[in-house]
Design a protein around this motif. Structure first.
Motif, PDB file in Angstrom:
ATOM      1  N   ASN A   1      56.560  34.662  24.120  1.00 33.53           N
ATOM      2  CA  ASN A   1      56.351  35.554  25.254  1.00 33.53           C
ATOM      3  C   ASN A   1      57.669  36.061  25.843  1.00 33.53           C
ATOM      4  O   ASN A   1      57.763  37.224  26.251  1.00 33.53           O
ATOM      5  CB  ASN A   1      55.488  34.855  26.311  1.00 33.53           C
ATOM      6  N   ALA A   2      58.678  35.216  25.845  1.00 29.63           N
ATOM      7  CA  ALA A   2      59.997  35.673  26.292  1.00 29.63           C
ATOM      8  C   ALA A   2      60.534  36.741  25.346  1.00 29.63           C
ATOM      9  O   ALA A   2      61.140  37.730  25.786  1.00 29.63           O
ATOM     10  CB  ALA A   2      60.966  34.499  26.369  1.00 29.63           C
ATOM     11  N   ALA A   3      60.303  36.577  24.047  1.00 30.23           N
ATOM     12  CA  ALA A   3      60.746  37.572  23.069  1.00 30.23           C
ATOM     13  C   ALA A   3      60.041  38.899  23.287  1.00 30.23           C
ATOM     14  O   ALA A   3      60.663  39.978  23.213  1.00 30.23           O
ATOM     15  CB  ALA A   3      60.495  37.059  21.652  1.00 30.23           C
ATOM     16  N   LEU A   4      58.753  38.858  23.572  1.00 30.86           N
ATOM     17  CA  LEU A   4      57.999  40.093  23.805  1.00 30.86           C
ATOM     18  C   LEU A   4      58.462  40.804  25.081  1.00 30.86           C
ATOM     19  O   LEU A   4      58.615  42.029  25.093  1.00 30.86           O
ATOM     20  CB  LEU A   4      56.512  39.784  23.876  1.00 30.86           C
ATOM     21  N   SER A   5      58.666  40.062  26.131  1.00 27.45           N
ATOM     22  CA  SER A   5      59.154  40.676  27.371  1.00 27.45           C
ATOM     23  C   SER A   5      60.518  41.305  27.158  1.00 27.45           C
ATOM     24  O   SER A   5      60.793  42.426  27.630  1.00 27.45           O
ATOM     25  CB  SER A   5      59.221  39.626  28.482  1.00 27.45           C
ATOM     26  N   TYR A   6      61.375  40.608  26.447  1.00 29.47           N
ATOM     27  CA  TYR A   6      62.712  41.123  26.175  1.00 29.47           C
ATOM     28  C   TYR A   6      62.639  42.379  25.304  1.00 29.47           C
ATOM     29  O   TYR A   6      63.359  43.360  25.539  1.00 29.47           O
ATOM     30  CB  TYR A   6      63.547  40.048  25.486  1.00 29.47           C
ATOM     31  N   GLY A   7      61.751  42.352  24.307  1.00 28.22           N
ATOM     32  CA  GLY A   7      61.584  43.522  23.453  1.00 28.22           C
ATOM     33  C   GLY A   7      61.105  44.733  24.231  1.00 28.22           C
ATOM     34  O   GLY A   7      61.569  45.856  24.012  1.00 28.22           O
ATOM     35  N   ALA A   8      60.156  44.509  25.146  1.00 31.71           N
ATOM     36  CA  ALA A   8      59.667  45.619  25.970  1.00 31.71           C
ATOM     37  C   ALA A   8      60.781  46.170  26.850  1.00 31.71           C
ATOM     38  O   ALA A   8      60.911  47.398  27.020  1.00 31.71           O
ATOM     39  CB  ALA A   8      58.495  45.143  26.827  1.00 31.71           C
ATOM     40  N   GLU A   9      61.614  45.291  27.391  1.00 33.65           N
ATOM     41  CA  GLU A   9      62.743  45.746  28.210  1.00 33.65           C
ATOM     42  C   GLU A   9      63.734  46.546  27.362  1.00 33.65           C
ATOM     43  O   GLU A   9      64.287  47.562  27.823  1.00 33.65           O
ATOM     44  CB  GLU A   9      63.444  44.546  28.836  1.00 33.65           C
TER      45      GLU A   9
ATOM     46  N   ALA B   1      64.810  50.380  27.960  1.00 33.69           N
ATOM     47  CA  ALA B   1      66.208  50.716  28.238  1.00 33.69           C
ATOM     48  C   ALA B   1      66.586  52.026  27.567  1.00 33.69           C
ATOM     49  O   ALA B   1      67.477  52.752  28.030  1.00 33.69           O
ATOM     50  CB  ALA B   1      67.127  49.588  27.744  1.00 33.69           C
ATOM     51  N   VAL B   2      65.900  52.361  26.473  1.00 34.56           N
ATOM     52  CA  VAL B   2      66.134  53.612  25.758  1.00 34.56           C
ATOM     53  C   VAL B   2      65.155  54.684  26.194  1.00 34.56           C
ATOM     54  O   VAL B   2      65.508  55.847  26.362  1.00 34.56           O
ATOM     55  CB  VAL B   2      66.034  53.371  24.234  1.00 34.56           C
ATOM     56  N   ARG B   3      63.887  54.299  26.377  1.00 36.80           N
ATOM     57  CA  ARG B   3      62.828  55.227  26.796  1.00 36.80           C
ATOM     58  C   ARG B   3      62.167  54.653  28.048  1.00 36.80           C
ATOM     59  O   ARG B   3      61.163  53.948  27.972  1.00 36.80           O
ATOM     60  CB  ARG B   3      61.789  55.377  25.688  1.00 36.80           C
ATOM     61  N   PRO B   4      62.705  54.922  29.225  1.00 33.82           N
ATOM     62  CA  PRO B   4      62.228  54.281  30.450  1.00 33.82           C
ATOM     63  C   PRO B   4      60.745  54.480  30.725  1.00 33.82           C
ATOM     64  O   PRO B   4      60.105  53.610  31.307  1.00 33.82           O
ATOM     65  CB  PRO B   4      63.091  54.916  31.537  1.00 33.82           C
ATOM     66  N   GLY B   5      60.168  55.581  30.320  1.00 34.83           N
ATOM     67  CA  GLY B   5      58.771  55.840  30.623  1.00 34.83           C
ATOM     68  C   GLY B   5      57.808  55.453  29.525  1.00 34.83           C
ATOM     69  O   GLY B   5      56.639  55.845  29.566  1.00 34.83           O
ATOM     70  N   ALA B   6      58.266  54.675  28.558  1.00 32.46           N
ATOM     71  CA  ALA B   6      57.428  54.375  27.397  1.00 32.46           C
ATOM     72  C   ALA B   6      56.207  53.542  27.770  1.00 32.46           C
ATOM     73  O   ALA B   6      56.289  52.599  28.564  1.00 32.46           O
ATOM     74  CB  ALA B   6      58.237  53.635  26.343  1.00 32.46           C
ATOM     75  N   ALA B   7      55.074  53.900  27.176  1.00 34.95           N
ATOM     76  CA  ALA B   7      53.928  52.993  27.136  1.00 34.95           C
ATOM     77  C   ALA B   7      54.186  52.008  26.011  1.00 34.95           C
ATOM     78  O   ALA B   7      54.537  52.401  24.897  1.00 34.95           O
ATOM     79  CB  ALA B   7      52.642  53.778  26.877  1.00 34.95           C
ATOM     80  N   VAL B   8      54.049  50.724  26.303  1.00 36.35           N
ATOM     81  CA  VAL B   8      54.455  49.670  25.368  1.00 36.35           C
ATOM     82  C   VAL B   8      53.261  48.806  25.010  1.00 36.35           C
ATOM     83  O   VAL B   8      52.425  48.496  25.873  1.00 36.35           O
ATOM     84  CB  VAL B   8      55.572  48.803  25.989  1.00 36.35           C
TER      85      VAL B   8
END
Length: 231
Positions: free
Chosen positions: A96-104, A108-115
């Motif tokens: 879960n930490a990996a997923l949260s970090y991946g979403a961040e 960081a590149v596409r601030p408005g991305a749906a993830v």
């Protein structure tokens, strides 16, 4: 190899979704497949599952890019070659930490991305079924799809501006529902539900029809296992 930086994209830069796919080191992956595959075959199967998952995700018209969170160099090279962006598992604190970090990292590149977080072990994944699931997710701030067993989760989504808040592992269907995520209720999306943790799961995925890398690896591994037993 693509690392933290430019996102790999499919052929439609207007596709709305960025996917985050977590992958643990291959030598540690798929330990519950012991009854179906030996210790040599299992890491190769885990990589093949991830390759077929990522290839199908990138072929989905709703998916703009895929970020794979992993510290496995062999897997990183293979998945980057398919077009995925590789995000090192800097937190090194579990799924879960990996997923949260991946979403961040994506935002960081596409601030408005749906993830959306997507399991790496969906070897039968069909791009058109994934598109239906993501369309269903798009009407909710956060949403999830339960696995074939009805206990876990194979996909968790967060609309633009919403935190992902992943709670994968074990009875994650219950936890994601309790967190306020809406359950995506769709028929005919079996390929997005069928993750592979056990030999029975693998048999079910093979019945659905797995991707080419899993099919090739499974056939080669099965022949090797048969040969070793005959010897």
């Amino acid at each position: 190899m693509r690392m933290d930086g430019e996102l790999a994209t499919n052929t439609d830069p207007m596709a709305p979704w960025s996917l985050v796919v977590p992958l643990k080191p291959l030598l540690l992956a798929k330990s519950r497949l012991a009854a179906a595959a030996d210790g040599i075959l299992r890491p190769h199967l885990a990589l093949a599952f991830a390759q077929d998952t990522v290839a199908a995700a990138l072929a989905c018209p709703a998916v703009r890019d895929v970020a794979v969170v992993t510290d496995d160099p062999a897997a990183a090279a293979e998945l980057a070659a398919l077009g995925a962006r590789i995000v090192p598992d800097t937190p090194a604190a579990g799924l879960n930490a990996a997923l949260s970090y991946g979403a961040e990292a994506v935002r960081a590149v596409r601030p408005g991305a749906a993830v959306a977080a997507l399991n790496a072990d969906l070897p039968a994944l069909r791009p058109e079924e994934l598109a239906r699931v993501l369309a269903g997710a798009s009407v909710f701030p956060r949403a999830f799809l339960t696995d074939a067993a009805g206990i876990g989760t194979t996909l968790l989504s967060a609309a633009s501006g919403m935190e992902l808040r992943p709670a994968f592992g074990g009875q994650s269907r219950r936890r994601h529902s309790a967190s306020g995520a809406a359950e995506i209720l769709l028929d005919g999306v079996d390929s997005v539900r069928q993750d592979v943790d056990t030999g029975d799961d693998l048999e079910a995925a093979l019945m659905l029809g797995v991707g080419p890398r899993t099919a090739e690896r499974w056939e080669a591994g099965a022949h090797a296992l048969d040969g070793s037993r005959d010897g």
